[in-house]
Design a protein around this motif. Structure first.
Motif, short mmCIF file in Angstrom:
data_model
loop_
_atom_site.label_atom_id
_atom_site.label_comp_id
_atom_site.label_asym_id
_atom_site.label_seq_id
_atom_site.Cartn_x
_atom_site.Cartn_y
_atom_site.Cartn_z
N ARG B 34 0.85 -1.19 0.00
CA ARG B 34 0.00 0.00 0.00
C ARG B 34 0.88 1.24 0.00
NH1 ARG B 34 -0.35 -2.43 4.99
NH2 ARG B 34 0.15 -1.12 6.78
N ASP B 35 0.34 2.31 -0.56
CA ASP B 35 1.13 3.51 -0.79
C ASP B 35 1.17 4.37 0.47
OD1 ASP B 35 2.60 5.39 -1.98
OD2 ASP B 35 1.05 6.13 -3.35
N ARG B 36 1.84 3.86 1.47
CA ARG B 36 1.97 4.56 2.75
C ARG B 36 3.36 4.24 3.31
NH1 ARG B 36 -3.79 3.73 5.84
NH2 ARG B 36 -5.01 4.90 4.35
N SER B 38 3.99 2.93 6.00
CA SER B 38 3.98 1.61 6.65
C SER B 38 3.76 0.47 5.65
CB SER B 38 2.86 1.57 7.70
OG SER B 38 1.63 1.83 7.07
N GLY B 39 3.68 0.84 4.37
CA GLY B 39 3.49 -0.21 3.36
C GLY B 39 4.67 -1.18 3.34
#
Lengths: 240, 515
Positions: B34-36, B38-39
């Motif tokens: 995911r584009d974060r 934390s990804g």
């Protein structure tokens, strides 16, 4: 026409959601249980009047109950019409994977005229459209091998029409008569079911508690007679 | 022996990302879930590997190792579309293609018999590679061999699993196919492949590495007994394959085009009659979409007119659907408006309907599944008629119960209401079924001398040639003592009769026969 992939997906989805899975189109092909040969399957018999006779070393009940099991597994209600002089042995039928609780058995009192009464019972059952498979057990142990059962042509015609209209299979089980006599000319498929004990033993095809059975199409108005199908069946405990 | 080939497109999601962002090839690139910050890093290229970025790391941690790191997500739908596209392309070279269910980018191709059509397997494999891999700007390898695991392992051994060879500096691509002419050679090559090239769980790999198990051969040499217990079922399955267990090819079925068409015998100018024709085509189309597990997002109706010319009408439901009524209503409204505008004056002589779909939710698919095929109420009404004609006891069902004697092991009970059948889900082997006589038939006493053998019933059936038994059954001592010795007697004619000798009555009886 529904494909195998969809059926698998529906089954999985239904199982995941705790929903009972059923099929919509009547002519939907289903995965054939291992005991039902490819040509001897409910889909091929829907809309037809079928006769199953026991050949030498009859296996008629075994192959018909294979069909019953297939019908039950695809949600088709099944009725079995027989006289009271003999009956299938329910423990064997349960061992063949048939749900006895959902098998309607019509027992016709009196054995003399069962070949006349059975079609009269089959008529409303098929006409209701509620049954996918109706079996008429016309094998009468009190009859000799030389007395074949006959269905009047008008009766055959009516049953045949009903089977077509309601997309149901009507299967008549007859005893071997020693001659190649059929129930009548309007029978769409006539097969002879027999055990092949010798070949099973010689060819190591089966284990000690199994026997190979062969379905031999004597007459098939759709595909042409002569085809054969072999499959393996378990024998009852005690028979070797 | 059948021949097959494995096409391996390593780090397939990373290749898709680089295909979308070609300018990133000069940088360290990772695919994240995911584009974060934390990804989690799923795939990384060679430059990222050099910076110490590993799969499983958080994107923020990876970014701290390389400030110039590029990251992106690749969703499942995009991967599925790319895999489907690759399968279609591969089918141009062989009809049977199996995409891996576990690893996107791995495909097996059935190559059996192709050597008769092409000059050599090597030429065929080169054609596949250039058409499907190089032609699409991907990098990958192809290995022609004999087993799924062997070809996969060798392909992985050449290309690497971590994407280290992907998008390094403008995309280095293997173009030399590997062709094995003997199964033994393939097995030997597979056994030499390092374990880290296979998709093996990192924890399992770490443990194996400590045990100095570093190649497929080392892994295969481990005793199979405790593999599942110590390393899990996935490792056990891999171990079985590494030891030479063959896994059959399961090619994906080719999907039919999502289009239905019909040529008309006459020029149709009425929207109502056209709707009836479209309804037939739509039913087939909806079933085809349902078969794929997809729902319709858009329909295109193409009408061909008498004298040439055609018109395309596009219809989109509010949400992806498989509901015929909803779609038909939209089509009806559109056809009526076209007719009002004079669009059907030329007369439609050909009509086609095509659709676009997306993955359908289970609720949509249940529309096709929830209705049972037969009306049980109608069946019960018919049984009630039979009951009225023949008596209440005429409609029964069998129920098993405990008992010693065969006739005591079941009972016929009235069937008040027929319910849905629930046969055991796992189909047992078929079983021979006995026909039982409610009143056993007494046989004549056996004479002391039987020169023609034991004639059970009549001359037609012949003498008994084989007897199984006896199986002693006793019971009823509290009422009338019964002791029977059951036998299966096979006659010369092939019939198997179920007979018993009644100890107390000193007589033989036929209780049934095997059918």
């Amino acid at each position: 026409m529904m494909s195998g992939a969809l059926r698998d997906r529906l089954r999985e989805d239904a199982a995941a959601r705790g929903v009972r899975w059923g099929l919509r189109p009547v002519d939907t092909p289903v995965d054939t249980p291992v005991d039902v040969p490819a040509q001897w399957r409910l889909n091929a018999l829907l809309g037809r009047l079928v006769e199953v006779t026991g050949g030498r070393a009859s296996a008629a009940l075994a192959v018909v109950f294979g069909l019953v099991r297939e019908a039950q597994s695809r949600g088709e209600p099944v009725a079995w019409i027989a006289n009271t002089a003999s009956a299938f042995y329910p423990p064997d039928v349960a061992a063949a994977g048939v749900d006895l609780a959902a098998l309607a058995v019509v027992r016709i009192p009196g054995v003399d005229r069962d070949a006349d009464v059975a079609p009269r019972v089959a008529d409303p059952l098929v006409r209701s459209g509620g049954f996918g498979l109706v079996v008429m057990d016309l094998a009468d142990p009190s009859r000799g091998r030389s007395e074949p059962v006959r269905l009047p042509t008008a009766v055959q015609s009516r049953l045949s029409g009903l089977a077509k209209r309601h997309c149901a299979a009507i299967v008549c089980v007859t005893a071997p008569t020693g001659r190649s006599a059929s129930l009548g000319p309007l029978i769409s498929l006539r097969v002879e079911a027999s055990r092949d004990v010798e070949r099973s033993r010689d060819a190591d095809e089966c284990t000690s508690d199994e026997v190979a059975c062969e379905i031999h199409a004597r007459k098939d108005k759709r595909r042409g007679g002569g085809w054969r199908q072999r499959s393996v069946y378990r024998v009852p405990p005690g028979l070797c | 022996m059948s021949r097959l080939a494995c096409v391996d497109l390593p780090a397939f999601p990373l290749q898709l990302l680089l295909g979308r962002e070609p300018s990133w090839r000069a940088h360290a690139v990772v695919v994240v879930d995911r584009d974060r910050p934390s990804g989690k890093v799923l795939w990384r290229n060679e430059r990222a590997r050099v910076h110490g970025i590993r799969a499983g790391m958080r994107y923020a941690a990876a970014l701290s190792l390389d400030r110039d790191l590029r990251a992106g997500t690749v969703d499942d739908a995009e991967i599925r579309r790319a895999v489907d596209g690759a399968v279609v392309a591969l089918r141009r070279h062989t009809p049977f293609v199996e995409p891996s269910a576990d690893e996107p980018g791995v495909f097996w191709l059935d190559a059996t018999g192709l050597d008769r059509l092409v000059p050599s397997f090597e030429a065929w494999a080169r054609g596949v590679l250039e058409d499907v891999v190089v032609g699409r700007g991907w990098c990958g390898a192809i290995v022609v061999g004999f087993s799924k695991f062997g070809t996969y392992a060798v392909a992985r051994g050449g290309s690497g699993v971590g994407g280290s060879g992907v998008g390094g500096s403008g995309g280095e691509q293997r173009v030399d196919p590997i062709v094995f002419d003997a199964f033994a050679a393939e097995s030997a090559a597979a056994r030499a492949v390092p374990l880290d090239r296979l998709a093996i769980a990192p924890k399992v790999f770490d443990v194996l590495d400590k045990l100095a198990v570093r190649t497929v051969g080392d892994f295969a040499a481990l005793p199979p007994e405790d593999i599942a217990t110590r390393f899990g079922t996935d490792a056990a399955a891999l171990h079985r394959l590494a030891r030479g267990a063959l896994s059959p090819l399961h090619p994906a079925a080719p999907e039919s085009p999502m289009r239905q068409s019909l040529d008309l015998d006459y020029a149709e100018r009425d929207s109502g009659r056209l709707l009836v024709i479209v309804e037939r085509l739509l039913a087939a189309l909806v079933t085809a979409f349902a078969t794929r597990g997809e729902a319709i997002t858009e329909l295109a109706i193409v009408a061909g007119f008498d004298g040439g010319g055609r018109r395309v009408e596009r219809i989109a439901p509010a949400a992806p659907t498989l509901d015929m009524r909803q779609l038909l209503e939209l089509i009806r409204l559109r056809l009526e408006s076209v007719q009002r505008a004079g669009g059907l004056v030329a007369g439609v002589v050909a009509i086609a309907i095509a659709g676009e779909g997306v993955r359908a939710p289970a609720e949509q698919l249940e529309l096709f599944a929830e209705r049972p095929p037969r009306d049980l109420a109608a069946a019960n009404r018919a049984l009630a008629r039979v009951r009225a004609t023949l008596g209440d006891d005429a409609v029964v069902r069998g129920r098993l119960r405990e008992g010693h004697l065969p006739e005591a092991r079941f009972v016929w009970e009235r069937l008040e209401r027929l319910g849905a059948a629930e046969p055991p889900p796992c189909a047992p082997t078929g079983a021979l079924v006995r026909r039982i006589y409610p009143r056993p038939i007494a046989l004549p006493a056996r004479p002391r001398h039987e020169p023609d053998g034991w004639m059970l019933r009549n001359l037609t059936e012949g003498p008994v040639v084989r007897v199984s038994g006896p199986y002693v059954v006793s019971g009823g001592w509290w009422r009338r003592r019964v002791q029977r010795e059951y036998h299966f007697a096979e006659t010369e004619a092939g019939d198997v009769l179920w007979v018993y000798f009644d100890r107390f009555r000193r007589r033989w009886f036929v209780h049934g026969r095997l059918e």
